[in-house]
Each structure stands twice: as C-alpha cells, then as structure tokens.
Design an enzyme around this catalytic site. Structure first.
Site, PDB file in Angstrom:
ATOM      1  N   SER A   1       3.239  27.075  -7.766  1.00 45.67           N
ATOM      2  CA  SER A   1       3.886  28.109  -8.304  1.00 45.67           C
ATOM      3  C   SER A   1       2.838  28.777  -9.468  1.00 45.67           C
ATOM      4  CB  SER A   1       5.280  27.773  -9.179  1.00 45.67           C
ATOM      5  OG  SER A   1       5.845  27.042  -8.147  1.00 45.67           O
TER       6      SER A   1
HETATM    7  C1  LIG Z   1       6.964  26.300  -4.688  1.00 49.40           C
HETATM    8  S1  LIG Z   1       6.602  24.739  -3.905  1.00 49.40           S
HETATM    9  C2  LIG Z   1       5.789  23.573  -4.791  1.00 49.40           C
HETATM   10  C3  LIG Z   1       6.134  23.736  -6.323  1.00 49.40           C
HETATM   11  C4  LIG Z   1       5.528  22.694  -7.101  1.00 49.40           C
HETATM   12  N1  LIG Z   1       6.398  22.592  -8.148  1.00 49.40           N
HETATM   13  C5  LIG Z   1       4.175  23.007  -7.648  1.00 49.40           C
HETATM   14  O1  LIG Z   1       4.009  23.913  -8.552  1.00 49.40           O
HETATM   15  O2  LIG Z   1       3.278  22.697  -6.943  1.00 49.40           O
HETATM   16  C6  LIG Z   1       8.035  24.041  -3.361  1.00 49.40           C
HETATM   17  C7  LIG Z   1       8.209  22.893  -2.579  1.00 49.40           C
HETATM   18  O3  LIG Z   1       9.484  22.407  -2.415  1.00 49.40           O
HETATM   19  C8  LIG Z   1       9.290  21.487  -1.269  1.00 49.40           C
HETATM   20  N2  LIG Z   1      10.594  21.306  -0.868  1.00 49.40           N
HETATM   21  C9  LIG Z   1      11.470  22.252  -0.250  1.00 49.40           C
HETATM   22  N3  LIG Z   1      12.883  21.557   0.184  1.00 49.40           N
HETATM   23  C10 LIG Z   1      12.854  20.396  -0.441  1.00 49.40           C
HETATM   24  C11 LIG Z   1      13.905  19.178  -0.691  1.00 49.40           C
HETATM   25  N4  LIG Z   1      15.018  19.298   0.015  1.00 49.40           N
HETATM   26  N5  LIG Z   1      13.309  18.311  -1.265  1.00 49.40           N
HETATM   27  C12 LIG Z   1      11.982  18.059  -1.923  1.00 49.40           C
HETATM   28  N6  LIG Z   1      11.022  19.070  -1.757  1.00 49.40           N
HETATM   29  C13 LIG Z   1      11.575  20.311  -1.185  1.00 49.40           C
HETATM   30  C14 LIG Z   1       8.565  22.087  -0.353  1.00 49.40           C
HETATM   31  O4  LIG Z   1       8.059  21.301   0.664  1.00 49.40           O
HETATM   32  C15 LIG Z   1       7.549  22.682  -1.474  1.00 49.40           C
HETATM   33  O5  LIG Z   1       6.244  21.909  -1.545  1.00 49.40           O
END
Ligand SMILES: C[S@@+](CC[C@H](N)C(=O)[O-])C[C@H]1O[C@@H](n2cnc3c(N)ncnc32)[C@H](O)[C@@H]1O
Length: 202
Positions: A56
């Site tokens: 993000s």
């Molecule tokens: C915006 S991205 C990563 C944000 C992270 N906090 C970072 O700064 O790197 C959001 C992440 O949520 C994960 N995601 C989506 N649905 C999810 C779920 N039900 N449980 C866990 N992770 C999930 C996606 O695979 C993705 O890697």
C-alpha cells in the site's frame, strides 16, 4: 476562529501521527518491496507485489495506523499482510510486550511477507497463511486492534468476533475507510475517514 476540537484532542491527534511517523522511519519500506521497486520505495504510491496485489501507499498506511492507534502491549491482527510491511510497523508500535499476527490469503505472499517480517527482527510478529474459509486468525483472538488492508463488502462478523471488548478495527468497506469499535459485545462503526482504493477482501 473557534476550533471544533479541544487543545487536548489536537495534542492527542498530533501524538498519534508522531508515533506512526517514528515507526515508519524505523521500519523502512525498502525491506518489504520486490528488488525492482526498492529504489523507489520513498515514492507515495502503491507497488505491485504479485498478480495485482500491492504494497500500500505510505500516506494510506500512515492514515490507517493513526486511526488504529495501537498501544504498547496490544495484541494486533493484520489482515492482508502482503509484503509484511504493515505487520512489521504494527510490531514496532506495540513493542516486545505485544503480539502481531499477520494473515495473508496467498501462499507465495504469506511466505515472502513472513520472511520480510522475520528479517525485521521483531519475533513478537509473525505471518500466517489464511486457512480456507476462515477470515482473520481466530486461534489468537481476541485482539485489541485489527487492521484490514483489503476492501470488504460489509463489516465482516468473522472479524468483529475476533475483536476484544474495547477494541478497534480499521478497514475499507466499499472504498470508505471505517473505524469500528467493540463495546459490551456489540461492534459498531464509530467513524468514517475518507475514500481509498484497495484490492478486494476475498
Ligand atoms: C493491499 S494488499 C497488501 C497490503 C499489505 N498490508 C502491504 O502493505 O503490503 C492486500 C492483501 O490482502 C490479501 N487478502 C485479500 N483477501 C484476504 C483475506 N480474506 N485474508 C487474508 N488476506 C487477504 C491480498 O492477497 C493482498 O496481498
């Protein structure tokens, strides 16, 4: 001009951002980006990690962490831990008396993000791969704070069930940042805080 917030409120608001800024200075984003983006880590933009999933944008992470306001010693859940950056930032904010459980849906990101968090040297934080059909990480609940970095279609009951009494969750719902608090067995949205674009919570 009459300011709508008291001097004490403004001081508390500034203190929250100071704590978050100190964490962001201590836990550098470079260590949580794929090699090709590291030299651009300072840019205020999201970077693709894999298959459309992103690390993000720093100003978004800063705003979310200030809303979440984790305290020393808190147990925290980081849903959608991706690169592990937010997990490590949360670990810095809660300190060694706290715990942080990052949970990530994708196996490759859970492994890579977990390595990044381990390299940050805060063993009170760890990353798990999400279990099929289970949102969050109920095994370590309840949590005083829950951060969700993927866009939900509603406030998920599976997550409010993992929130401690008096706890707080920050998450985007249909692109609107929401602050949810739990009191006496009931969780409610107490504040909305702007519009953001996130990958979907699946
Ligand atoms: C915006 S991205 C990563 C944000 C992270 N906090 C970072 O700064 O790197 C959001 C992440 O949520 C994960 N995601 C989506 N649905 C999810 C779920 N039900 N449980 C866990 N992770 C999930 C996606 O695979 C993705 O890697």
């Amino acid at each position: 001009m009459v300011h709508p917030f008291s001097r004490a409120d403004r001081a508390e608001h500034a203190a929250r951002f100071e704590r978050v800024d100190a964490a962001m200075a201590a836990v550098r984003r470079e260590g949580f980006l794929p090699e090709q983006w590291r030299r651009e880590a300072h840019l205020d933009q999201p970077f693709e990690l894999v298959a459309g999933q992103t690390c993000s944008q720093p100003t978004t992470v800063r705003a979310m962490l200030a809303l979440l306001d984790p305290q020393t010693g808190d147990a925290v859940l980081d849903v959608g831990s991706g690169s592990g950056w937010t997990t490590a930032l949360l670990a810095h904010l809660v300190g060694a008396t706290g715990t942080v459980h990052g949970v990530e849906l994708r196996e490759d990101l859970a492994a890579w993000g977990g390595q990044n968090v381990a390299a940050a040297g805060m063993p009170w934080a760890q990353v798990h791969q999400a279990e099929p059909g289970i949102l969050g990480w109920p095994a370590a609940a309840p949590y005083q704070r829950i951060l969700v970095s993927a866009d939900a279609t509603e406030v998920p009951a599976q997550l409010t069930d993992q929130l401690a009494d008096g706890g707080r969750m920050v998450l985007p719902v249909h692109g609107t940042m929401m602050v949810v608090e739990a009191h006496d067995g009931t969780a409610a949205v107490v504040r909305t805080a702007g519009s953001y674009r996130f990958v979907p919570l699946r």
